[in-house]
Design a protein around this motif. Structure first.
Motif, PDB file in Angstrom:
ATOM      1  N   PHE A  44      52.688  81.807  50.309  1.00  0.00           N
ATOM      2  CA  PHE A  44      53.135  80.458  51.176  1.00  0.00           C
ATOM      3  C   PHE A  44      52.742  80.853  52.479  1.00  0.00           C
ATOM      4  N   THR A  45      52.987  81.938  53.289  1.00  0.00           N
ATOM      5  CA  THR A  45      52.639  82.266  54.610  1.00  0.00           C
ATOM      6  C   THR A  45      51.121  82.387  55.069  1.00  0.00           C
ATOM      7  N   SER A  46      50.417  82.294  53.875  1.00  0.00           N
ATOM      8  CA  SER A  46      48.844  82.603  54.024  1.00  0.00           C
ATOM      9  C   SER A  46      48.017  81.469  53.367  1.00  0.00           C
ATOM     10  N   THR A  47      48.746  80.392  53.084  1.00  0.00           N
ATOM     11  CA  THR A  47      48.302  79.332  52.374  1.00  0.00           C
ATOM     12  C   THR A  47      48.043  78.177  53.386  1.00  0.00           C
ATOM     13  N   ALA A  48      46.888  77.520  53.572  1.00  0.00           N
ATOM     14  CA  ALA A  48      46.772  76.370  54.546  1.00  0.00           C
ATOM     15  C   ALA A  48      47.410  75.140  53.877  1.00  0.00           C
ATOM     16  N   SER A  49      48.198  74.701  54.798  1.00  0.00           N
ATOM     17  CA  SER A  49      48.900  73.098  54.507  1.00  0.00           C
ATOM     18  C   SER A  49      47.754  72.003  54.506  1.00  0.00           C
ATOM     19  N   LYS A  50      47.990  71.195  53.579  1.00  0.00           N
ATOM     20  CA  LYS A  50      46.906  70.063  53.550  1.00  0.00           C
ATOM     21  C   LYS A  50      47.792  68.768  53.652  1.00  0.00           C
ATOM     22  N   PHE A  51      47.165  67.662  54.332  1.00  0.00           N
ATOM     23  CA  PHE A  51      47.654  66.336  54.224  1.00  0.00           C
ATOM     24  C   PHE A  51      47.070  65.527  53.026  1.00  0.00           C
ATOM     25  N   ILE A  52      47.953  64.787  52.683  1.00  0.00           N
ATOM     26  CA  ILE A  52      47.859  63.856  51.572  1.00  0.00           C
ATOM     27  C   ILE A  52      47.537  62.440  51.863  1.00  0.00           C
TER      28      ILE A  52
END
Length: 458
Positions: A332-340
Motif C-alpha cells: 500500500f505505501t509503495s503503490t502509486a495512487s491513480k485518478f479515475i
C-alpha cells in the motif's frame, strides 16, 4: 487519533526578549545551536518525551534550522549593512560567518535565494555562510550529536531552498535518520531537485492547488489531479515519503478561507488518502481558524483538547482507514495512487487499493455522484463496498461498475466489505486506530503518519 509520530519545534536556544516582530516563542530564531531553549524544557524533559513516545511505538521528528540565526540590529538604521552584536551567536560569532547583508528581492534568482537574507531591516535573519568548510563541519557534527544524544528518529529541515543544494547530502548523512525538507515553492520541476539531496520534501506543489480546489465550490479539482500526477513523476522517489499536509505554521489555517463543513472535510481527508506521509498541524482537529502568521500559531490548550469534535473524529477514522489498508495490502505505501476519470468537474476519484477515495467540492449544501467504471478493474460484479467514514454500503452492479453518491458534500473512503474480516465498519466516533506502525529502515524512519505538535506558545 492514531498517529505514529510527533514533529516538534526546533529545540535550540532562541533570541530573548522583545524584537520588532515580537518574542521568539516559536523556535525558529536561533541564537545558540549548542544550548537548549529552556522555555520548552530541559534536556531531561526532552529525553523523557522521546522515551514516552518510543514506549508507545511512536517516533519523534525534530525541526532543524541551518539557514539563519537571528540578532537584533544594534541601531535603528535601515541602511545596509546594519550593525549586529555577533558575540551572542554560537558557535558562529563573527560577521564573516554570515553572508553579506542583502535581502531577497527576486525569488526567481537562485543566487539571491541562497545568498541573501530572509526577514527585513526590522528583524533580519542573518544568513549563515554555508560555503565555509568549518561551518559545514560544525553543522554536521551538531546534527549528529543532537540525534544521538536525544535518540531522535527523523528531522524536518527548515528553509531548504535557501541553502546550496550540495550542502545537504553530507548533513543528512551525518544525521543518520530520515530527513524531510521544506521547499516553499509550487513548481514540481523546481522542487524535484531537492529530492535528490535528501530523503524527500514537503509536498508544496500539491498543496497550492489543494487549497484552491476546496476553498470554494468553483475550485479546480482537475488542477489538483494534474499537479499531483506531475509531482508523482517528478520527485526522485515519488511521493511515498513526501509530507502531505493541509495546514502548517507558515500558512493561514484552511478555515480562515472557508468554514463550509463539506469543503473542510474533503480538504482534511486529502493528506490521508494519497501517497504521502500524512501530516496534521496541531489545532486543525479542533477547527482552528487563524489567519496568517502569527494568528495561525494559536495555543492548543485553549481548545480544552476536546475529543468529540467532528474533525477530531474524522481524523481518527482516516488514520484507522489508512492502517486498515496497510494491513490488507503490504504494498500500500509503495503503490502509486491513480485518478479515475469522472464525468463531473466537482468530483475526484482516487484509487489506492484497497482504498477508493471519493472527494468533492460541492460544499455542504451540495450533492455529488461518482461513477467507477468496470474498466477500472477495482471491483467484481455484485460485491459490496462500504464507506469507512459513515458505514454506508454500496453494491457494485453485475458488470463491475460502482455508482456512489454523497449528500452535504462529504467525502467517502471506500473499501470492499470483504476486507473488514467480519469485524464490521466502525463510525468515526468509535474508529479503532490499532494496527501497523511506521518501521525503522536503513535510512531512518518511514512514518505512516505524522502529527504536527509544532508550536508550544509559552
Amino acid at each position: 487519533m492514531g498517529f505514529d509520530a510527533i514533529w516538534i519545534s526546533p529545540i535550540v536556544k532562541n533570541i530573548e526578549g522583545d524584537t520588532a516582530k515580537g518574542e521568539a516563542y516559536h523556535g525558529y530564531w536561533t541564537e545558540d545551536i549548542n544550548s537548549l531553549n529552556d522555555h520548552f524544557g530541559s534536556a531531561d524533559d526532552l529525553k523523557s518525551l522521546v522515551t514516552a513516545l518510543h514506549d508507545r511505538k511512536m517516533y519523534l521528528m525534530l525541526d532543524v534550522v541551518v539557514n539563519h540565526f537571528v540578532a537584533n540590529p544594534s541601531s535603528d538604521s535601515t541602511s545596509l549593512p546594519q550593525s549586529f552584536d555577533y558575540s551572542a551567536l554560537k558557535p558562529f560569532s563573527d560577521a564573516s560567518d554570515y553572508h553579506s547583508e542583502c535581502f531577497i528581492s527576486n525569488y526567481d534568482n537562485q543566487t539571491e535565494v541562497e545568498g541573501c537574507w530572509l526577514g527585513d531591516t526590522e528583524l533580519p535573519l542573518l544568513d549563515v555562510n554555508t560555503e565555509n568548510t568549518e561551518i559545514v563541519s560544525a553543522f554536521n557534527d551538531w546534527v549528529a550529536k543532537v540525534v544521538s544524544d536525544y535518540d531522535i528518529d527523523a528531522i524536518r529541515i527548515d528553509t531548504v531552498k535557501h541553502v546550496r543544494k550540495d550542502f545537504w547530502p553530507d548533513f543528512v548523512k551525518a544525521s543518520g535518520v530520515f530527513s524531510i525538507g521544506e521547499v516553499l515553492q509550487g513548481d514540481p520541476q523546481y522542487v524535484k531537485d531537492y529530492t535528490e539531496v535528501m530523503d524527500n520534501v514537503l509536498d508544496y506543489p500539491s498543496w497550492y492547488p489543494l487549497i484552491r480546489a476546496f476553498t470554494n465550490t468553483s475550485g479546480s479539482l482537475s488542477e489538483l489531479a494534474s499537479t499531483y500526477t506531475t509531482t508523482q513523476s517528478a520527485f526522485k522517489n515519488g511521493l511515498f515519503t513526501a509530507g502531505s499536509f493541509l495546514e502548517n505554521h507558515d500558512q493561514a489555517r484552511f478555515q480562515s478561507h472557508t468554514t463550509d463543513s463539506g469543503l473542510v472535510a474533503n480538504a482534511v481527508a486529502w493528506p490521508f488518502v494519497n501517497d504521502g506521509i500524512p501530516i496534521l498541524y496541531y489545532g486543525q482537529e479542533q477547527g482552528y481558524q487563524g489567519g496568517e502568521d502569527p494568528e495561525n500559531r494559536e495555543a492548543l490548550w485553549f481548545s480544552g483538547y476536546e475529543q468529540d469534535k467532528p474533525l477530531y473524529m474524522q481524523v481518527k477514522a482516516l488514520n484507522a482507514a489508512r492502517k486498515l489498508a496497510i494491513s490488507k495490502n503490504s504494498d500500500f505505501t509503495s503503490t502509486a495512487s491513480k485518478f479515475i476519470d469522472q464525468p463531473s468537474d466537482n468530483v475526484l476519484a482516487l484509487s489506492k487499493p484497497p482504498l477508493l477515495t471519493l472527494l468533492t467540492n460541492a460544499g455542504s449544501s451540495g450533492s455529488a455522484e461518482w461513477t467507477i467504471p468496470s474498466s477500472a478493474g477495482l471491483f467484481t460484479g455484485g460485491e459490496t463496498v462500504v464507506d469507512l467514514m459513515t458505514c454506508k454500503t454500496f453494491t457494485v452492479d453485475s458488470s463491475g461498475e460502482l455508482k456512489a453518491s454523497a449528500n452535504n458534500g462529504q467525502p467517502r473512503v471506500i473499501i470492499p466489505t470483504s476486507q473488514l474480516d467480519g469485524s464490521g465498519c466502525q463510525t468515526p466516533d468509535s474508529a479503532s486506530v490499532d494496527g501497523a506502525f511506521g518501521v525503522r529502515t536503513s535510512v531512518g524512519v518511514m512514518m505512516s503518519a505524522v502529527v504536527g505538535l509544532t508550536f508550544l506558545v509559552l
